[in-house]
Design an enzyme around this catalytic site. Structure first.
Site, PDB file in Angstrom:
ATOM      1  N   GLY A  31       0.801  -1.209   0.000  1.00 42.60           N
ATOM      2  CA  GLY A  31       0.000   0.000   0.000  1.00 42.60           C
ATOM      3  C   GLY A  31       0.837   1.263   0.000  1.00 42.60           C
ATOM      4  O   GLY A  31       2.024   1.252  -0.309  1.00 42.60           O
ATOM      5  N   HIS A  34       2.413   4.669  -5.103  1.00 42.15           N
ATOM      6  CA  HIS A  34       2.917   5.792  -5.890  1.00 42.15           C
ATOM      7  C   HIS A  34       2.995   5.370  -7.359  1.00 42.15           C
ATOM      8  O   HIS A  34       2.573   4.257  -7.720  1.00 42.15           O
ATOM      9  CB  HIS A  34       4.284   6.254  -5.368  1.00 42.15           C
ATOM     10  N   HIS A  37       4.310   1.902  -8.333  1.00 43.43           N
ATOM     11  CA  HIS A  37       3.383   0.776  -8.189  1.00 43.43           C
ATOM     12  C   HIS A  37       2.430   0.699  -9.387  1.00 43.43           C
ATOM     13  O   HIS A  37       2.132  -0.384  -9.893  1.00 43.43           O
ATOM     14  CB  HIS A  37       2.550   0.917  -6.907  1.00 43.43           C
ATOM     15  N   LYS A 150      13.849  -2.017  -7.935  1.00 42.75           N
ATOM     16  CA  LYS A 150      14.453  -1.213  -6.863  1.00 42.75           C
ATOM     17  C   LYS A 150      14.839  -2.103  -5.695  1.00 42.75           C
ATOM     18  O   LYS A 150      15.892  -1.935  -5.090  1.00 42.75           O
ATOM     19  CB  LYS A 150      13.490  -0.117  -6.397  1.00 42.75           C
ATOM     20  N   ASP A 151      13.965  -3.065  -5.397  1.00 42.55           N
ATOM     21  CA  ASP A 151      14.266  -4.050  -4.360  1.00 42.55           C
ATOM     22  C   ASP A 151      14.975  -5.236  -5.020  1.00 42.55           C
ATOM     23  O   ASP A 151      14.420  -6.338  -5.135  1.00 42.55           O
ATOM     24  CB  ASP A 151      12.982  -4.488  -3.670  1.00 42.55           C
ATOM     25  N   SER A 187       7.621   4.343  -1.098  1.00 41.29           N
ATOM     26  CA  SER A 187       6.626   4.774  -0.119  1.00 41.29           C
ATOM     27  C   SER A 187       7.287   5.501   1.051  1.00 41.29           C
ATOM     28  O   SER A 187       6.659   6.342   1.697  1.00 41.29           O
ATOM     29  CB  SER A 187       5.849   3.559   0.396  1.00 41.29           C
ATOM     30  N   ARG A 188       8.538   5.190   1.303  1.00 38.61           N
ATOM     31  CA  ARG A 188       9.238   5.794   2.435  1.00 38.61           C
ATOM     32  C   ARG A 188       9.757   7.201   2.138  1.00 38.61           C
ATOM     33  O   ARG A 188      10.214   7.889   3.055  1.00 38.61           O
ATOM     34  CB  ARG A 188      10.398   4.899   2.879  1.00 38.61           C
TER      35      ARG A 188
END
Length: 288
Positions: A31, A34, A37, A150-151, A187-188
């Site tokens: 969730g 942005h 996603h 990114k991950d 998200s961070r």
């Protein structure tokens, strides 16, 4: 767009789709969505005839309770974005539904890759990730699942889990979606103050300087990593790590390795940022 929370309702809808020959593409999220996603959703639309998105803030992958408590829950806004983005179904389970016993009982662990870098910095994180993704795969049974690059380490871990457990799921990686100034969307990023947001692009720029040095022929990897960490400190970051690794297995590269990835993590205020840049070096050719 259909929104379901119960497992029975999810399975009933998916069963009806499969009866009519639909192919299912899956995008797992936590969730607070942005544009990155939504890019995953758009790619999923290209790979399947129906797109399922999960929104679940997974408590077992947080290594700090305060981080879990502070993570933004924006379900209404997320569902609006997903409807505009073309998702067909959103699965929004609760922790009690996903972990009826109150936590991890059966665990899925991927040794090796889960113990490096992010795994070393965040004990237990990847066990939480692999377990919840395995459970979501079991519930949704997608034909394809889409994850962001990114991950990078997480994507590698999921691919290994799928291979090791013979899951019939295509894992698709999507290149990192960035802001105009190069900052990887996350998200961070919402944790950054206005002043920190101006500094944040320096993280990606610093990793890019390592890439440039490698393309120019430097192979003193430890020195390059130390220089990058020092640069980040000077910019106002608190680096966790900057590492040059082999893209294949995230092990330290040998002199003749050409497919590499620069991975980094650094704190900026309350935000822990991660990023990476894959690269392929030109092979040294012999001259007669």
């Amino acid at each position: 767009m259909i929104i379901v929370q119960a497992i029975d309702a999810l399975r009933e809808e998916l069963k009806s789709w499969r009866k009519t020959g639909e192919t299912i593409a899956f995008v797992p999220t936590m969730g607070n969505l942005h544009a990155g996603h939504i890019a995953l959703v758009k790619r999923a639309q290209e790979l399947g005839s129906k797109v399922v998105v999960s929104i679940f803030v997974n408590p077992t992958q947080f290594d700090r309770k305060e981080d879990l408590a502070a993570y933004p829950r924006t379900l209404a806004e997320d569902c609006a974005k997903l409807q505009a983005g073309g998702a067909d179904l959103v699965f929004t389970p609760t922790p009690a539904l996903m972990y009826p016993g109150g936590g991890l009982a059966t665990k899925v662990e991927v040794p090796g890759v889960s113990e490096l870098l992010e795994g070393a910095s965040r004990p237990g994180h990847f066990t939480g990730v692999s377990t919840v993704v395995c459970k979501l795969f079991h519930l949704v049974q997608p034909d394809v699942a889409v994850f962001g690059e990114k991950d990078f380490q997480q994507l590698m871990l999921i691919r290994q889990m799928v291979r090791d457990l013979d899951m019939d799921i295509l894992i698709e990686g999507l290149p990192t979606v960035r802001e105009a100034d190069g900052l990887a969307m996350s998200s961070r990023n919402g944790y950054l103050t206005t002043a920190e947001r101006k500094i944040a692009p320096g993280f990606h720029l610093t990793l890019g300087e390592v890439v440039d040095a490698l393309h120019k022929g430097r192979q003193d990897y430890a020195a390059l990593q130390a220089e990058a960490a020092q640069t980040l400190v000077a910019l106002g970051f608190r680096p966790d790590y900057v590492e040059i690794r082999r893209a294949l297995d995230l092990l330290p590269p040998a002199a003749n390795d050409t497919d590499l990835v620069i991975l980094g993590s650094a704190w900026l205020g309350k935000a822990r940022l991660i990023d990476n840049i894959p690269l392929t070096l030109k092979k040294l050719t012999e001259t007669s």
